[in-house]
Design an enzyme around this catalytic site. Structure first.
Site, short mmCIF file in Angstrom:
data_model
loop_
_atom_site.label_atom_id
_atom_site.label_comp_id
_atom_site.label_asym_id
_atom_site.label_seq_id
_atom_site.Cartn_x
_atom_site.Cartn_y
_atom_site.Cartn_z
N LYS A 13 7.65 -0.87 1.78
CA LYS A 13 7.12 -1.83 2.69
C LYS A 13 6.48 -3.07 2.00
CE LYS A 13 4.41 0.79 5.05
NZ LYS A 13 4.83 2.20 4.14
N ARG A 127 5.69 4.59 -9.57
CA ARG A 127 5.31 3.38 -9.19
C ARG A 127 4.12 2.72 -9.95
NH1 ARG A 127 3.86 1.82 -2.95
NH2 ARG A 127 1.93 3.26 -3.10
P1 AMP Z 1 -1.12 1.93 1.54
O1 AMP Z 1 -1.21 1.11 0.43
O2 AMP Z 1 -0.48 1.23 2.96
O3 AMP Z 1 -0.24 3.05 1.24
O4 AMP Z 1 -2.52 2.54 2.10
C1 AMP Z 1 -3.08 3.56 1.13
C2 AMP Z 1 -4.08 4.31 1.85
O5 AMP Z 1 -4.92 3.17 2.66
C3 AMP Z 1 -3.73 5.04 3.12
O6 AMP Z 1 -3.20 6.38 2.52
C4 AMP Z 1 -4.78 5.22 3.98
O7 AMP Z 1 -5.84 6.17 3.44
C5 AMP Z 1 -5.59 3.87 3.96
N1 AMP Z 1 -4.85 3.03 4.97
C6 AMP Z 1 -4.08 1.95 4.87
N2 AMP Z 1 -3.69 1.49 5.94
C7 AMP Z 1 -4.23 2.24 6.83
C8 AMP Z 1 -4.26 2.38 8.29
N3 AMP Z 1 -3.48 1.42 9.01
N4 AMP Z 1 -4.82 3.33 9.08
C9 AMP Z 1 -5.56 4.39 8.32
N5 AMP Z 1 -5.68 4.20 7.10
C10 AMP Z 1 -5.18 3.24 6.25
#
Ligand code: AMP
Length: 216
Positions: A13, A127
Site C-alpha cells: 500500500k 523490509r
Molecule cells: P502501518 O504503517 O500502516 O503498517 O501502521 C503501523 C501501525 O500504526 C499499525 O500496526 C497500528 O498500530 C497503527 N495504525 C496505523 N494506521 C492505523 C489505523 N487506521 N487504525 C489504528 N491503528 C493504526
C-alpha cells in the site's frame, strides 16, 4: 480522486500510494506514517500511539479519526487524496464517511491489494524503511542501489527495520488485520466501491492494475 488503498500489512500500500499520489497530483495520507512522525517529534499523540504500535495492535479509533479529520482539513486535499492504512475498522470507515459527508464529498474507489499471509511475513521481515524520507526497500526484491544508502534522499545509514516488522509482531498484525480490517472488504464491496488487484505481482504490474481498476 478520493481513493482508499486497502490490504494487509506488507501488501504494498505504501509503495503504491506514493506512486499513485505522484501520478494523480494528490497527497498520500498514511496514518502509520503520521503516527511515526508524531513519535519522532515526541508529541503526546505519538507516545500514546506507540503503546499500541509496538505490540502490533490498532491505535484506538477516536485517536485515529481525530488525526485524520485534522489532516483532511488541510488545503492540499481539495483535489483528492490517497488513504493508505486507513480506515482499518468499521467504526473508522463510518467515521470517514461522516467526515466526507460534512464536506459534501465521498470516496470514489477502494482498491484491495490482495496478498496471502505467508508472502507477507517474508516481505515484511526483509523490509527496510528510510527513517529520513520514508522510502521503502526490500532487501532481496528491491534493495537500494548502494548498500545502506537511500536512493531517494541520499542519506547514509538511515535504512532501518521498523520495530513492528519482526516476525512475532508481524503475526499479531496479521491476526488484527483478519479480525478488524478484513470486514471492510465486504463493507466497501456492498457499497459498490471495491476493486481487487493481485499484490503478488511486481510493483510495476500492481501499479498498472490499480490504474486500470480506477479508470474502469
Ligand atoms: P502501518 O504503517 O500502516 O503498517 O501502521 C503501523 C501501525 O500504526 C499499525 O500496526 C497500528 O498500530 C497503527 N495504525 C496505523 N494506521 C492505523 C489505523 N487506521 N487504525 C489504528 N491503528 C493504526
Amino acid at each position: 480522486m478520493r481513493l482508499i488503498l486497502l490490504g494487509p500489512p506488507g501488501s504494498g500500500k505504501g509503495t503504491q500510494g506514493v506512486r499513485l499520489a505522484e501520478r494523480l497530483g494528490v497527497p498520500q495520507i498514511s496514518t502509520g506514517d503520521l503516527f511515526r512522525k508524531n513519535l519522532a517529534e515526541s508529541t503526546e499523540l505519538g507516545r500514546k500511539a506507540q503503546e499500541y504500535m509496538s505490540k502490533g495492535q490498532l491505535v484506538p479509533d477516536k485517536l485515529v479519526l481525530d488525526m485524520v479529520d485534522d489532516r483532511l482539513k488541510q488545503g492540499d486535499t481539495a483535489k483528492g487524496f490517497i488513504l493508505d492504512g486507513f480506515p482499518r475498522t468499521i467504526p473508522q470507515a463510518d467515521g470517514l464517511g461522516t467526515m466526507l459527508e460534512a464536506h459534501g464529498t465521498k470516496i470514489d474507489h477502494v482498491v484491495l491489494i490482495d496478498l496471502d499471509d505467508e508472502e507477507i511475513v517474508g516481505r515484511l521481515s526483509a523490509r527496510r524503511t528510510c527513517s529520513k524520507c520514508g522510502a521503502i526497500y526490500h532487501l532481496i526484491a528491491s534493495p537500494p542501489k548502494k548498500e545502506n544508502v537511500c536512493d531517494k534522499c541520499g542519506s547514509v545509514g538511515t535504512l532501518e527495520q521498523r520495530e513492528d516488522d519482526v516476525p512475532e509482531t508481524i503475526r499479531k498484525r496479521l491476526v488484527v488485520y483478519h479480525d478488524q480490517t478484513q470486514p471492510l472488504v465486504d463493507y466497501y464491496s456492498k457499497a459498490g466501491l471495491l476493486r481487487t488487484v493481485d499484490g503478488a505481482q511486481s510493483p510495476t504490474k500492481v501499479a498498472q492494475d490499480i490504474v486500470r481498476a480506477v479508470d474502469a
